[in-house]
Scaffold this motif. Structure first.
Motif, PDB file in Angstrom:
ATOM      1  N   HIS A  78       0.828  -1.211   0.000  1.00  0.00           N
ATOM      2  CA  HIS A  78       0.000   0.000   0.000  1.00  0.00           C
ATOM      3  C   HIS A  78       0.865   1.265   0.000  1.00  0.00           C
ATOM      4  O   HIS A  78       2.047   1.234   0.333  1.00  0.00           O
ATOM      5  CB  HIS A  78      -0.919   0.009   1.212  1.00  0.00           C
ATOM      6  N   THR A  81       1.943   6.048   4.358  1.00  0.00           N
ATOM      7  CA  THR A  81       0.940   6.262   5.402  1.00  0.00           C
ATOM      8  C   THR A  81       1.407   7.288   6.424  1.00  0.00           C
ATOM      9  O   THR A  81       2.577   7.674   6.479  1.00  0.00           O
ATOM     10  CB  THR A  81       0.631   4.934   6.122  1.00  0.00           C
ATOM     11  N   PRO A 101      -3.860   5.536   8.235  1.00  0.00           N
ATOM     12  CA  PRO A 101      -4.313   5.784   6.861  1.00  0.00           C
ATOM     13  C   PRO A 101      -3.180   6.269   5.967  1.00  0.00           C
ATOM     14  O   PRO A 101      -2.057   6.540   6.432  1.00  0.00           O
ATOM     15  CB  PRO A 101      -5.337   6.913   7.061  1.00  0.00           C
ATOM     16  N   LEU A 102      -3.462   6.395   4.675  1.00  0.00           N
ATOM     17  CA  LEU A 102      -2.532   7.082   3.794  1.00  0.00           C
ATOM     18  C   LEU A 102      -2.361   8.524   4.274  1.00  0.00           C
ATOM     19  O   LEU A 102      -3.313   9.156   4.735  1.00  0.00           O
ATOM     20  CB  LEU A 102      -3.048   7.113   2.352  1.00  0.00           C
ATOM     21  N   ARG A 134      -6.045   1.273   4.238  1.00  0.00           N
ATOM     22  CA  ARG A 134      -4.964   1.935   3.500  1.00  0.00           C
ATOM     23  C   ARG A 134      -4.738   1.281   2.143  1.00  0.00           C
ATOM     24  O   ARG A 134      -4.283   1.926   1.204  1.00  0.00           O
ATOM     25  CB  ARG A 134      -3.682   1.966   4.327  1.00  0.00           C
ATOM     26  N   GLN A 137      -7.622   2.598   0.039  1.00  0.00           N
ATOM     27  CA  GLN A 137      -7.288   3.983  -0.315  1.00  0.00           C
ATOM     28  C   GLN A 137      -6.269   4.008  -1.449  1.00  0.00           C
ATOM     29  O   GLN A 137      -6.365   4.832  -2.369  1.00  0.00           O
ATOM     30  CB  GLN A 137      -6.736   4.717   0.898  1.00  0.00           C
TER      31      GLN A 137
END
Length: 272
Positions: A78, A81, A101-102, A134, A137
């Motif tokens: 991913h 973050t 999260p990102l 994430r 996202q």
């Protein structure tokens, strides 16, 4: 720089047809092992000044294997973050309010990555994503990047969410990487529309491949050779994260671009 690629890209746009794979003319050698592919300018309603980055990959000698085959897998971590907000203990995969999260910069990076992949005619025959927020996202920002170049193309890539890609050994996470390995090993190129993109986590990828990957980095894996890693692909500006790379040590588990083989084996310092 990139003159031959710019010319080829402009001819493609003028002719109304995009290439099905990246062109070797797109590659700018950086070192003996490292190559880069950037965005043409201007083209497709967006120019290079709006994507001030490039796709960096290694080894440059494996361009054909990495980018001209549909039967390989792009195994991706991913995007970058916000490490100031860590996952709560035993957080559920879809509990976005209690996960890391990102970051804003990470979301922008993933949009740039999507745009650069689209500019360089990298398409996918299948996309499989971890259920974690994430990762979802990352999927959404890659789609936004593709849409900046050619709206609607991303929607043609079949998408599947899979708990087999969820954060290893977490609550509702994958218990091991057996199913992830099987998913990769059974990919045969599908309908010839591009490689399979798999968006998972640091710990899952390291457990399967023994390679440490940056956030947003992609390992190109060959199912026909027992899931051998052929090389890596990431943004030129990608950097090691504070959660898995000790950047203060000279022997940290990342390397300079001149150092040699694709990606690196490394030690983790926390969960992903």
């Amino acid at each position: 720089m990139y003159k031959s690629f710019f010319a080829a890209a402009m001819l493609s746009v003028a002719g109304g047809a995009a290439l099905s794979h990246p062109s070797p003319d797109a590659v700018e050698p950086v070192t003996q092992f490292v190559g880069e592919m950037a965005a043409p300018m201007p083209s497709g309603g967006i120019d290079k000044s709006q994507v001030d980055n490039a796709l960096r990959f290694e080894p440059i000698q494996s361009f054909d294997e990495m980018f001209l085959r549909d039967d390989v897998v792009f195994l991706m971590r991913h995007g970058p973050t916000d490490w100031s907000k860590l996952d709560q203990k035993d957080v559920a995969p879809k509990d976005c309010g209690n996960q890391r999260p990102l970051s804003e910069e990470g979301a922008e990076d993933m949009r740039d990555l999507g745009a650069l992949l689209a500019f360089n005619d990298i398409t996918f025959g299948q996309v499989v994503v971890s259920e974690w927020c994430r990762n979802q996202q990352t999927y959404a920002e890659l789609r936004a990047g593709y849409d900046r170049v050619d709206e609607g193309v991303w929607e043609t890539f079949p998408k599947m969410d899979s708990d087999d890609l969820n954060l290893l050994l977490s609550l509702q996470g994958a218990p091991n990487v057996t199913n992830l390995g099987q998913l990769i090993s059974t990919w045969d190129g599908g309908k010839g529309e591009g490689p399979m993109l798999v968006i998972s986590h640091f710990t899952n990828i390291q457990e399967l491949t023994e390679f440490a990957v940056y956030e947003g980095e992609i390992l190109v894996v060959d199912p026909k050779r027992d899931n051998r890693v052929l090389g890596y692909l990431r943004l030129k500006t990608a950097e090691p994260d504070v959660g898995h790379f000790n950047v203060a040590q000279e022997d940290a588990s990342f390397r300079d671009d001149d150092a040699g083989p694709a990606a690196v084996k490394g030690e983790t310092t926390s969960g992903d």
